[in-house]
Design a protein around this motif. Structure first.
Motif, mmCIF file in Angstrom:
data_model
loop_
_atom_site.group_PDB
_atom_site.id
_atom_site.type_symbol
_atom_site.label_atom_id
_atom_site.label_comp_id
_atom_site.label_asym_id
_atom_site.label_seq_id
_atom_site.Cartn_x
_atom_site.Cartn_y
_atom_site.Cartn_z
ATOM 1 N N VAL A 103 4.566 10.606 2.204
ATOM 2 C CA VAL A 103 5.046 9.234 2.047
ATOM 3 C C VAL A 103 6.209 9.295 1.067
ATOM 4 N N LEU A 115 8.188 1.380 -0.587
ATOM 5 C CA LEU A 115 6.796 1.342 -0.163
ATOM 6 C C LEU A 115 6.508 0.210 0.817
ATOM 7 N N THR A 118 7.943 0.987 4.165
ATOM 8 C CA THR A 118 7.245 2.120 4.767
ATOM 9 C C THR A 118 5.916 1.686 5.359
ATOM 10 N N ILE A 119 5.169 0.870 4.625
ATOM 11 C CA ILE A 119 3.877 0.393 5.133
ATOM 12 C C ILE A 119 4.077 -0.506 6.350
ATOM 13 N N TYR A 122 4.232 1.828 9.177
ATOM 14 C CA TYR A 122 2.899 2.309 9.562
ATOM 15 C C TYR A 122 2.120 1.241 10.322
ATOM 16 N N TYR A 136 -5.329 6.481 2.412
ATOM 17 C CA TYR A 136 -5.579 5.305 3.249
ATOM 18 C C TYR A 136 -5.948 4.104 2.387
ATOM 19 N N LEU A 139 -2.861 2.736 0.588
ATOM 20 C CA LEU A 139 -1.965 2.016 1.491
ATOM 21 C C LEU A 139 -2.547 0.651 1.864
ATOM 22 N N CYS A 140 -3.866 0.593 2.051
ATOM 23 C CA CYS A 140 -4.510 -0.691 2.362
ATOM 24 C C CYS A 140 -4.354 -1.678 1.207
ATOM 25 N N HIS A 142 -1.942 -1.973 -0.590
ATOM 26 C CA HIS A 142 -0.544 -2.418 -0.649
ATOM 27 C C HIS A 142 -0.049 -2.968 0.677
ATOM 28 N N LEU A 144 -1.377 -2.227 4.134
ATOM 29 C CA LEU A 144 -1.667 -1.588 5.416
ATOM 30 C C LEU A 144 -2.749 -2.372 6.152
ATOM 31 N N LYS A 246 -3.491 11.974 -3.411
ATOM 32 C CA LYS A 246 -3.382 11.249 -2.146
ATOM 33 C C LYS A 246 -2.935 12.118 -0.977
#
Length: 335
Positions: A103, A115, A118-119, A122, A136, A139-140, A142, A144, A246
């Motif tokens: 990432v 970020l 990027t998310i 995804y 994971y 990312l969630c 933030h 996802l 991570k």
């Protein structure tokens, strides 16, 4: 239905990013995937027409209803990756499985502004293959929203075990990494020898640091197995350490595939897997690592080495990658 996988070219052949993606793509091709080759270049120089033509070339074999494994990042700009994904999404009923290698928004603290975007990239996937559960969950937290995913855990290192040695040497450390990036090797003042695999040696070179030079994957695996001892996964702390909780360190799979137990920092994403399978020591400092090696009996090392060699067969045959690819296909096609 056809299955496609992206693969990068144009980066230096000794680039870990290229080696990892090429390895995954090769295993994909052994499973009859079609390769979507992506050249790494300064895409900001493209006109819209040039970019459009380039993207059409990449996805030329794509048809409606296919599955695409998108190895992320492509190491071009995020704008390029977004454009490629948009072009793929023009085809009806195509399923996109994004494999998160690195990432870029997290690799350096100065990249954090990327970020959110990027998310968002995804979130356009139907399924994710993530390096770790920690990644994971982060990312969630933030933004996802993709619910279907699986965790890769380790990078494979396909190799013929007949090319490897089985050294009984115990009290040796091996480290693959650039001294300019991993500066702790420049001040190696321990009695325990450290074999450094890097293009350049520190200047001045510490007395117990043995410079092995840079080696390609096969040469590295062979020499590691010949040296014996332990493989060291380490960094200089700070923000870099935060990222190691991570992502997956590529060199970790290399050491294990060579049959070497490992020394890793506490908090690494693979900590539980290493401890559960008796693959090495999890420590907070280099001093602690040196002490544990010194106190370990030859019999205990032999058992740890045997456990590691048994586990190494999974990495040598690419089973982590094969499982990830085949499980992802099965799950993405479920209602």
């Amino acid at each position: 239905m056809q299955i496609h996988i992206t693969n990068i070219y144009g980066m230096a052949k000794n680039s870990t990013a290229r080696i990892a993606q090429n390895m995954v793509a090769q295993i994909g091709k052994e499973l009859d995937f079609n390769e979507m080759g992506i050249y790494c270049y300064r895409d900001s120089t493209d006109t819209p027409e040039q970019l459009s033509g380039r993207l059409d070339g990449i996805i030329a074999a794509l048809e409606a209803g296919d599955i695409v494994f998108f190895q992320s990042p492509s190491w071009n700009s995020l704008k390029f990756d977004q454009a490629l994904l948009s072009r793929i999404r023009l085809y009806p009923e195509v399923k996109v499985i994004t494999i998160i290698h690195d990432v870029r928004a997290l690799m350096f603290e100065t990249n954090r502004y990327l970020l959110e975007e990027t998310i968002a990239f995804y979130n356009r996937a139907d399924f994710l293959i993530v390096p770790s559960q920690n990644m994971y969950d982060f990312l969630c937290e933030h933004g996802l929203t993709v619910k279907k995913y699986l965790v890769q855990h380790l990078w494979d290192q396909p190799v013929d075990p007949l090319t490897l040695y089985d050294s009984p040497t115990q009290k040796v450390l091996n480290f693959a990494g650039d001294p300019q990036k991993f500066t702790f090797v420049n001040d190696w003042n321990y009695d325990l020898p450290l074999h450094l695999f890097a293009k350049d040696a520190p200047d001045p070179k510490p007395a117990n640091l043995i410079h092995e030079g840079w080696k390609n994957s096969q040469e590295l695996l062979t020499q590691l197995s010949k040296n014996g001892g332990f493989g060291l996964v380490w960094n200089d702390g700070g923000y870099t350490f935060e990222y190691t909780s991570k992502y997956i360190a590529f060199k970790l799979g290399t050491y294990l595939a060579a049959g070497l137990p490992v020394i890793v920092p506490k908090g690494i994403s693979n900590e539980e897997l290493i401890l559960k399978n008796n693959l090495g020591f999890v420590v907070e400092t280099i001093d602690e690592a040196i002490q544990k090696i010194a106190e370990q009996s030859p019999a205990d090392y032999a058992q740890m080495k045997a456990d590691t060699k048994k586990f190494a067969k999974l990495l040598q045959n690419g089973y982590f990658t094969r499982r990830s690819l085949t499980d992802a296909i099965y799950q993405v096609l479920q209602k």
